[in-house]
Design a protein around this motif. Structure first.
Motif, PDB file in Angstrom:
ATOM      1  N   LEU A 159      47.607  48.575  86.049  1.00 16.56           N
ATOM      2  CA  LEU A 159      47.278  47.927  87.327  1.00 16.56           C
ATOM      3  C   LEU A 159      46.090  46.997  87.194  1.00 16.56           C
ATOM      4  O   LEU A 159      46.063  45.902  87.763  1.00 16.56           O
ATOM      5  CB  LEU A 159      46.936  48.985  88.404  1.00 16.56           C
ATOM      6  CG  LEU A 159      48.046  49.896  88.917  1.00 16.56           C
ATOM      7  CD1 LEU A 159      47.501  50.848  89.984  1.00 16.56           C
ATOM      8  CD2 LEU A 159      49.202  49.079  89.488  1.00 16.56           C
ATOM      9  N   TRP A 188      55.613  50.271  97.240  1.00 19.38           N
ATOM     10  CA  TRP A 188      55.709  51.053  95.991  1.00 19.38           C
ATOM     11  C   TRP A 188      56.838  52.077  96.056  1.00 19.38           C
ATOM     12  O   TRP A 188      57.149  52.624  97.127  1.00 19.38           O
ATOM     13  CB  TRP A 188      54.384  51.794  95.756  1.00 19.38           C
ATOM     14  CG  TRP A 188      53.450  51.107  94.807  1.00 19.38           C
ATOM     15  CD1 TRP A 188      53.504  49.802  94.397  1.00 19.38           C
ATOM     16  CD2 TRP A 188      52.321  51.693  94.160  1.00 19.38           C
ATOM     17  NE1 TRP A 188      52.466  49.546  93.543  1.00 19.38           N
ATOM     18  CE2 TRP A 188      51.726  50.679  93.371  1.00 19.38           C
ATOM     19  CE3 TRP A 188      51.750  52.961  94.173  1.00 19.38           C
ATOM     20  CZ2 TRP A 188      50.596  50.913  92.599  1.00 19.38           C
ATOM     21  CZ3 TRP A 188      50.623  53.190  93.402  1.00 19.38           C
ATOM     22  CH2 TRP A 188      50.050  52.178  92.620  1.00 19.38           C
ATOM     23  N   GLN A 192      56.162  54.837  91.018  1.00 14.64           N
ATOM     24  CA  GLN A 192      54.859  54.168  90.832  1.00 14.64           C
ATOM     25  C   GLN A 192      53.709  55.061  91.292  1.00 14.64           C
ATOM     26  O   GLN A 192      52.661  55.111  90.645  1.00 14.64           O
ATOM     27  CB  GLN A 192      54.844  52.821  91.579  1.00 14.64           C
ATOM     28  CG  GLN A 192      55.664  51.758  90.858  1.00 14.64           C
ATOM     29  CD  GLN A 192      55.865  50.508  91.705  1.00 14.64           C
ATOM     30  OE1 GLN A 192      56.470  50.577  92.781  1.00 14.64           O
ATOM     31  NE2 GLN A 192      55.366  49.395  91.226  1.00 14.64           N
ATOM     32  N   GLN A 195      53.236  57.541  88.574  1.00 20.21           N
ATOM     33  CA  GLN A 195      52.707  56.956  87.326  1.00 20.21           C
ATOM     34  C   GLN A 195      51.199  56.671  87.429  1.00 20.21           C
ATOM     35  O   GLN A 195      50.435  57.014  86.530  1.00 20.21           O
ATOM     36  CB  GLN A 195      53.458  55.647  87.017  1.00 20.21           C
ATOM     37  CG  GLN A 195      52.951  54.957  85.755  1.00 20.21           C
ATOM     38  CD  GLN A 195      53.685  53.647  85.470  1.00 20.21           C
ATOM     39  OE1 GLN A 195      54.720  53.339  86.078  1.00 20.21           O
ATOM     40  NE2 GLN A 195      53.149  52.870  84.548  1.00 20.21           N
ATOM     41  N   TYR A 196      50.774  56.044  88.543  1.00 21.98           N
ATOM     42  CA  TYR A 196      49.400  55.545  88.592  1.00 21.98           C
ATOM     43  C   TYR A 196      48.382  56.543  89.158  1.00 21.98           C
ATOM     44  O   TYR A 196      47.188  56.432  88.885  1.00 21.98           O
ATOM     45  CB  TYR A 196      49.347  54.228  89.386  1.00 21.98           C
ATOM     46  CG  TYR A 196      50.122  53.132  88.690  1.00 21.98           C
ATOM     47  CD1 TYR A 196      49.773  52.737  87.396  1.00 21.98           C
ATOM     48  CD2 TYR A 196      51.207  52.514  89.300  1.00 21.98           C
ATOM     49  CE1 TYR A 196      50.492  51.750  86.736  1.00 21.98           C
ATOM     50  CE2 TYR A 196      51.933  51.526  88.643  1.00 21.98           C
ATOM     51  CZ  TYR A 196      51.570  51.147  87.358  1.00 21.98           C
ATOM     52  OH  TYR A 196      52.278  50.183  86.698  1.00 21.98           O
TER      53      TYR A 196
END
Ligand code: PYC
Length: 332
Positions: A159, A188, A192, A195-196
């Motif tokens: 990101l 999103w 996502q 993941q983040y």
């Protein structure tokens, strides 16, 4: 011995599971729920793992035990258990626990329609509405909530730099508003978020430690709350709350909503008496409100309330038997 049989009532609060365990409670040492929580973690965490992890639970599984009151004015106490550990406070867990406990007759309030509940993070005042033998809605006045740190910046691989605030609402939340490297959670996918979130949480933990000024057992950045534009009519904002290793709260998250209201209050975006309808990743809603302003160790804090609903959908008896190689669960 690390085995036993546990009777459970299964419910969900606005989509997120609540497994109220009604038998098999271990006796806990301590005078407060904060002390009892630490004793449970030290000696009985296998019960949490067995009842929350696969194959008896799943990544989002969350539950509670009822204990006798610790304070003179309380009706009972709650110990929260879930895949990520024993949260000091859980809003969706409280709404589901109160609903399941009232509907099954496990608790009899001293004053009909009202409950006072001791939890590890402090004490809750709860009101509820019934419709026949069903609980229609539960409103809890949560522990004092406050903005702890603002405009922190962390580099999140994939990101880039992400700016976030950290606020306490019974747990510590990294709160991320839409910005150059984050378009808003409405843009999103769940993949996502999964993941983040751990990357941002790790980066936040590396920046500093987050400790409640009055109780050092309440510490650690445990949750990430990504914000965005709502999709459901009547919502003021949307969120996705990440917790544990793989969980996105299906409810709008009670402690997350409390933390978000504290953050918005501190930034001059929400006032005392204002309501704040928060929408979850699946579109379900909690109605929050800033009830009053208070102080925590010299810091300005709010007293937030959260209102929502839960449904009981079943009951089960779970056996934890050491002859089963997965008696104490697993995570993948
Ligand atoms: O409702 O406070 C909450 C909560 C925390 C984690 C999942 N739900």
């Amino acid at each position: 011995m690390k085995q036993g049989t546990f009777f459970c009532i299964d419910a969900h609060t606005c989509g997120n599971p609540v497994r109220l365990v009604t038998s098999g409670h271990p006796m806990l040492k301590g005078a407060t729920m904060s002390e009892k929580r630490l004793d449970f973690i030290a000696r009985f965490d296998w019960i949490r793992q067995a009842l929350m992890f696969e194959p008896r639970g799943h990544a989002m599984m969350s539950g509670a035990f009822l204990y006798p009151p610790c304070s003179e004015n309380a009706d009972f106490s709650i110990l929260f258990i879930e895949t990520s550990g024993c949260l000091p406070m859980c809003g969706h867990g409280t709404i589901g626990t109160v609903t399941a406990a009232l509907e099954s007759g496990l608790v009899q309030p001293k004053i009909p329609g009202q409950l006072v509940i001791d939890v590890p993070a402090g004490q809750l005042s709860v009101t509820y509405e019934m419709s026949g033998d069903k609980v229609r809605s539960v409103k809890l006045v949560n522990v004092a909530s406050f903005l702890y740190a603002k405009d922190l910046v962390a580099f999140v691989p994939g990101l880039g730099d992400i700016t976030f605030d950290v606020a306490y609402g019974g747990n510590f939340y990294a709160i991320v508003e839409p910005q150059e490297n984050f378009p808003g959670v409405d843009q999103w996918s769940a993949a996502q978020v999964l993941q983040y979130s751990p990357l941002l949480r790790d980066a936040g933990r590396a920046l500093q430690t987050f400790v409640h000024p009055l109780d050092p057992s309440l510490q650690g950045l445990s949750h990430v709350l990504w914000t965005g534009k709502p999709k459901t009519a009547g919502s003021d904002a949307a969120n996705a709350v990440f917790y544990g290793e793989k969980a996105i709260d299906r409810s709008p998250c009670g402690t997350g909503t409390s933390a978000r209201m504290a953050q918005r209050f501190a930034r001059g975006l929400l006032n005392v008496g204002n309501s704040f309808v928060h929408e979850s990743f699946i579109g379900s809603q909690f109605t929050g409100c800033i009830e009053s302003v208070t102080e925590v160790a010299g810091m300005t804090a709010i007293v937030p309330s959260i209102q929502g609903w839960a449904h009981v959908f079943g009951a089960n008896q779970i056996c934890v038997d050491n002859r089963d190689p997965y008696a104490h669960g697993f995570e993948v």
